[in-house]
Design an enzyme around this catalytic site. Structure first.
Site, PDB file in Angstrom:
ATOM      1  N   ASP A  49      13.069 -75.812 -41.431  1.00 13.70           N
ATOM      2  CA  ASP A  49      13.755 -75.005 -40.529  1.00 13.70           C
ATOM      3  C   ASP A  49      13.719 -75.447 -39.190  1.00 13.70           C
ATOM      4  OD1 ASP A  49      14.805 -71.693 -40.325  1.00 13.70           O
ATOM      5  OD2 ASP A  49      14.234 -72.545 -38.558  1.00 13.70           O
ATOM      6  N   TYR A  54      16.699 -76.158 -30.399  1.00 11.17           N
ATOM      7  CA  TYR A  54      15.299 -76.723 -30.563  1.00 11.17           C
ATOM      8  C   TYR A  54      15.300 -78.265 -30.224  1.00 11.17           C
ATOM      9  CZ  TYR A  54      14.010 -72.912 -33.800  1.00 11.17           C
ATOM     10  OH  TYR A  54      13.991 -71.552 -34.502  1.00 11.17           O
ATOM     11  N   LYS A  79      20.640 -73.895 -37.185  1.00 13.08           N
ATOM     12  CA  LYS A  79      21.212 -72.530 -36.704  1.00 13.08           C
ATOM     13  C   LYS A  79      22.435 -72.939 -35.386  1.00 13.08           C
ATOM     14  CE  LYS A  79      16.750 -70.435 -37.186  1.00 13.08           C
ATOM     15  NZ  LYS A  79      15.911 -71.849 -37.075  1.00 13.08           N
ATOM     16  N   HIS A 112      22.540 -68.023 -34.494  1.00 11.94           N
ATOM     17  CA  HIS A 112      20.898 -67.823 -34.326  1.00 11.94           C
ATOM     18  C   HIS A 112      20.955 -66.600 -33.667  1.00 11.94           C
ATOM     19  CE1 HIS A 112      17.509 -70.443 -32.794  1.00 11.94           C
ATOM     20  NE2 HIS A 112      17.120 -69.499 -32.990  1.00 11.94           N
ATOM     21  N   SER A 141      20.471 -64.818 -37.866  1.00 18.16           N
ATOM     22  CA  SER A 141      19.130 -64.570 -37.530  1.00 18.16           C
ATOM     23  C   SER A 141      19.180 -63.579 -36.451  1.00 18.16           C
ATOM     24  CB  SER A 141      18.911 -65.979 -37.042  1.00 18.16           C
ATOM     25  OG  SER A 141      17.557 -66.009 -36.575  1.00 18.16           O
ATOM     26  N   ASN A 142      17.939 -62.768 -36.348  1.00 23.01           N
ATOM     27  CA  ASN A 142      17.871 -61.871 -35.224  1.00 23.01           C
ATOM     28  C   ASN A 142      18.839 -60.935 -35.257  1.00 23.01           C
ATOM     29  OD1 ASN A 142      15.551 -63.341 -34.033  1.00 23.01           O
ATOM     30  ND2 ASN A 142      17.015 -65.025 -33.651  1.00 23.01           N
ATOM     31  N   SER A 190       7.929 -66.766 -37.394  1.00 19.21           N
ATOM     32  CA  SER A 190       6.514 -66.387 -36.691  1.00 19.21           C
ATOM     33  C   SER A 190       5.869 -65.412 -37.530  1.00 19.21           C
ATOM     34  CB  SER A 190       6.685 -65.972 -35.330  1.00 19.21           C
ATOM     35  OG  SER A 190       7.260 -67.135 -34.445  1.00 19.21           O
ATOM     36  N   PRO A 191       5.593 -65.577 -38.828  1.00 24.52           N
ATOM     37  CA  PRO A 191       4.794 -64.715 -39.554  1.00 24.52           C
ATOM     38  C   PRO A 191       3.407 -64.655 -39.410  1.00 24.52           C
ATOM     39  CG  PRO A 191       5.304 -66.785 -40.948  1.00 24.52           C
ATOM     40  CD  PRO A 191       6.114 -66.751 -39.652  1.00 24.52           C
TER      41      PRO A 191
END
Length: 216
Positions: A49, A54, A79, A112, A141-142, A190-191
């Site tokens: 991912d 990034y 993303k 993203h 995402s988010n 971020s688990p």
């Protein structure tokens, strides 16, 4: 359910996505990211991912190629960043991601973050990429419930995935249940912390649970 490297979830378009993936948001572009991807794939991971913001998509592509694992056996997520959405260069940003990674397609392409006033138009372009076969699945995402409602009111394709921060201190149960009802796979980033909660591996309660079950 016991999770293994090759455990998958079937998305709402029948594409199978590996449940465990390596996120490279903290990996510096260059040898560090290349090595992280290569080692992960050698260990058994099949889901990488990344994201345009990034700054390491090129290294991700190199790592995948150097691993020797066939491209079709690696599930790659990337993303679309907010600045590209606001600048109206969604397709251009997608093409840049493909070029950097050296791949002809992406397995999962995500918006993203929700950009107010741009959600519907952006999603229509992702739908086009999906119909053209450039992307195997599209998602977000988010996104919170209201963002998904905005998207669904104007679009024909239900997102395959909603990737959000989720861990023991931010369980996101209402959002997960909402996504489940719509057939959207809820995917955690971020688990083990690292987002709003910091590093959860040092949390004494979680450490005690890990010790009880022999997990690190």
């Amino acid at each position: 359910m016991e999770l293994g490297m090759h455990t998958t979830r079937t998305l709402n378009n029948d594409v199978r996505m590996p449940v465990l993936g390596l996120g490279v948001s903290k990996a510096a572009d260059g040898p560090e990211a290349v090595q992280a991807v290569r080692w992960a794939l050698e260990t058994g991971y099949r889901h990488i991912d990344t994201a345009s913001v990034y700054g390491n998509e090129t290294s991700v592509g190199i790592g995948v190629r150097e691993s020797g694992i066939p491209r079709e056996d690696v599930f790659i997520t990337t993303k679309l960043w907010n600045d590209d959405i606001r600048a109206g260069r969604v397709r251009e940003a997608f093409e840049e991601s493909l070029r950097k990674m050296g791949t002809e397609y992406v397995d999962l392409y995500l918006i993203h973050w929700p950009v107010t006033g741009k959600i519907e138009k952006t999603w229509h372009i992702l739908e086009s990429l999906y119909k053209e076969g450039r992307v195997r699945a599209i998602g977000v995402s988010n996104f919170q419930m209201q963002h998904i409602e905005t998207l669904l009111a104007a679009c024909e394709t239900v997102p395959a995935v909603n990737q959000c921060e989720c861990h023991p201190l931010l369980t996101q149960v209402p959002l997960k249940n909402y996504c489940s009802r719509l057939g959207i796979v809820f995917e955690a980033w971020s688990p083990l912390g690292g987002g709003s909660a910091g590093n959860l591996t040092a949390n004494p309660e979680l450490a005690a649970v890990g010790e009880k079950y022999g997990k690190t």
